[in-house]
Motif scaffolding. Structure first.
Motif, PDB file in Angstrom:
ATOM      1  N   ARG A 277      50.293  31.946  44.075  1.00 40.94           N
ATOM      2  CA  ARG A 277      48.833  31.962  44.191  1.00 40.94           C
ATOM      3  C   ARG A 277      48.627  33.340  44.152  1.00 40.94           C
ATOM      4  O   ARG A 277      47.550  33.738  43.569  1.00 40.94           O
ATOM      5  N   SER A 278      49.371  34.177  44.830  1.00 41.07           N
ATOM      6  CA  SER A 278      48.922  35.735  44.993  1.00 41.07           C
ATOM      7  C   SER A 278      48.958  36.226  43.404  1.00 41.07           C
ATOM      8  O   SER A 278      48.352  37.171  42.947  1.00 41.07           O
ATOM      9  N   ARG A 279      49.963  35.843  42.886  1.00 40.56           N
ATOM     10  CA  ARG A 279      50.221  36.408  41.362  1.00 40.56           C
ATOM     11  C   ARG A 279      48.984  35.870  40.317  1.00 40.56           C
ATOM     12  O   ARG A 279      48.490  36.370  39.537  1.00 40.56           O
ATOM     13  N   PHE A 280      48.635  34.741  41.014  1.00 35.82           N
ATOM     14  CA  PHE A 280      47.681  34.351  39.943  1.00 35.82           C
ATOM     15  C   PHE A 280      46.086  34.960  40.086  1.00 35.82           C
ATOM     16  O   PHE A 280      45.125  35.396  39.468  1.00 35.82           O
ATOM     17  N   GLN A 281      46.039  35.170  41.612  1.00 35.33           N
ATOM     18  CA  GLN A 281      44.939  35.815  41.952  1.00 35.33           C
ATOM     19  C   GLN A 281      44.714  37.117  41.379  1.00 35.33           C
ATOM     20  O   GLN A 281      43.840  37.712  40.842  1.00 35.33           O
ATOM     21  N   LYS A 282      45.954  38.002  41.357  1.00 40.51           N
ATOM     22  CA  LYS A 282      45.811  39.436  40.872  1.00 40.51           C
ATOM     23  C   LYS A 282      45.625  39.332  39.399  1.00 40.51           C
ATOM     24  O   LYS A 282      44.571  39.972  38.911  1.00 40.51           O
ATOM     25  N   MET A 283      46.018  38.282  38.590  1.00 36.85           N
ATOM     26  CA  MET A 283      45.943  38.126  36.994  1.00 36.85           C
ATOM     27  C   MET A 283      44.287  37.706  36.866  1.00 36.85           C
ATOM     28  O   MET A 283      43.670  38.332  36.076  1.00 36.85           O
ATOM     29  N   MET A 284      43.900  37.014  37.480  1.00 39.70           N
ATOM     30  CA  MET A 284      42.430  36.377  37.612  1.00 39.70           C
ATOM     31  C   MET A 284      41.523  37.761  37.978  1.00 39.70           C
ATOM     32  O   MET A 284      40.318  37.960  37.433  1.00 39.70           O
ATOM     33  N   ASN A 285      41.760  38.479  38.838  1.00 41.41           N
ATOM     34  CA  ASN A 285      40.836  39.707  39.210  1.00 41.41           C
ATOM     35  C   ASN A 285      40.783  40.711  37.962  1.00 41.41           C
ATOM     36  O   ASN A 285      39.927  41.327  37.575  1.00 41.41           O
ATOM     37  N   GLN A 286      41.999  40.778  37.314  1.00 39.48           N
ATOM     38  CA  GLN A 286      42.252  41.644  36.208  1.00 39.48           C
ATOM     39  C   GLN A 286      41.250  41.185  35.067  1.00 39.48           C
ATOM     40  O   GLN A 286      40.709  41.764  34.299  1.00 39.48           O
ATOM     41  N   PHE A 287      41.324  39.786  34.892  1.00 39.72           N
ATOM     42  CA  PHE A 287      40.921  38.985  33.721  1.00 39.72           C
ATOM     43  C   PHE A 287      39.168  38.765  33.839  1.00 39.72           C
ATOM     44  O   PHE A 287      38.574  38.723  33.170  1.00 39.72           O
TER      45      PHE A 287
END
Ligand code: KG4
Ligand code: ZN
Length: 341
Positions: A277-287
């Protein structure tokens, strides 16, 4: 309108009641995990027999929790597939018989659709369209969710599901079935950089996955290293989890770029994983987009997602008469679901 939902597709008996005005009124769950632990996986016959034992007490408990009785229920929704045929038959025959005797409609629910819609129980819910990543013990699929009932499959695993790869690797590290979440807890103690596992299929175009090679690679590393050492086990768990999450992130980004969408919904048992979840959150913030999940207890199998999906489908149901013919669909694909009109 209130719908009682029944889930019996695998090793969890779930019963819940959803009200289209007041939301979720009750949610009861019985997990059979301990029953199957000695066998290293779900034993279909044992699963079906245990659902029979638990289903009536759970329906009574759900009614009690919601402070309702039979007359207050407007429809029964049950998982009709995909899943283990014997386990599905318990929920389907019980759900149909109950609906028939209560003189209310019975609804066949697709388990994968219910997983995909589970985050709509949260606040804020995702809006359509979105990319759905379904990662469970038996499925790994990337889906373009255009609207309720309109699902375009973009990619899926060619072999093991993500949850299956987690559980098989966890078993090699000495954990009981299903070891996915235990492997993830151990990975928290692991150190970055000691092992570097392959990220399968990332060089290939397209949105399919493959996890059996990664599982075999991990098995080889476990065999060749001192896997009785706790730190080594944690480092292997860490490297395995990182490789899985990286692979999922790369493919999700491709799907978002390809469809020009910026909403991602991650569902199924493995979406309960906090590192993921935290890795996906980081990716979507950047995206520059948003990622949505169900609360952890609604990531794994549950009755709430079935009751909720039943409420949506019931509102547009044309033929509300319940007959006693019972069908289940052990291999019911998302692509074969009927749209909601
Ligand atoms: O959706 P689910 O309850 O059942 C199926 O429909 O298959 O998913 C169960 C899967 C199991 O493989 C379990 O190990 C995995 O979800 N799982 C996890 C975690 N929690 C459950 N995998 C990794 N990390 C977790 N925290
Ligand atoms: Zn499931």
């Amino acid at each position: 309108m209130r719908v009682l939902g029944i889930e019996t597709s695998c090793d969890e008996t779930g019963v819940a009641i959803y009200d289209d005005k007041n939301g979720l009124l009750s949610n009861q769950l019985y997990s059979q995990i301990h029953l199957h632990a000695d066998y290293g996986g779900v034993v279909p016959e044992l699963a079906a027999r245990d659902h029979i034992m638990k289903i009536i007490p759970l329906v009574n408990a759900a009614l009690k929790e919601a402070k309702l009785n039979a007359r207050d229920i407007d429809g029964i929704a049950y998982t009709a597939g995909p899943g283990l045929v014997g386990a599905l038959l318990v929920g389907a025959s019980f759900g149909k018989a109950l609906a028939f005797s209560w003189k209310i409609p019975a609804l066949e629910i697709n388990h994968l659709e219910a997983h995909l819609l589970a985050p709509l129980l949260e606040n804020p819910p995702p809006t359509f369209p979105f990319i759905g990543l379904l990662i469970s013990g038996s499925h790994t699929q990337l889906v373009n969710v255009i609207d309720i009932g309109i699902y375009n499959l973009l990619g899926e695993t060619l072999d093991d599901a993500v949850g299956e790869a987690f559980d098989k690797t966890a078993k090699l590290l000495g954990f009981d079935y299903p070891g996915g979440s235990k492997l993830s807890s151990l990975a928290q103690l692991g150190s970055r950089g000691r092992f570097n596992f392959p990220r399968p299929m990332i060089e290939k175009p397209g949105l399919d996955f493959s996890f059996s090679g990664l599982k075999t690679y991990t098995a080889k590393i476990i065999r060749e290293s001192n896997h009785n050492n706790e730190q080594t086990k944690a480092d292997i768990a860490y490297a395995f989890e990182e490789a899985v999450i990286d692979t999922l992130i790369i493919k999700c980004k491709l799907a978002l770029e390809h469809t020009k969408l910026n909403r991602l919904v991650v569902v199924g048992g493995v979406s309960a994983n906090f590192t993921l979840r935290s890795r996906f959150q980081k990716m979507m913030n950047q995206f520059g987009g948003h990622v949505f999940y169900a609360r952890p207890e609604f990531c794994t199998d549950n009755g709430a997602m079935i009751a909720y999906t039943g409420t949506i489908r019931m509102s547009t149901m044309i033929n509300k008469i319940t007959t006693l013919s019972i069908k289940v669909y052990p291999r019911w694909s998302l692509a074969d679901i009927s749209p909601v009109n």
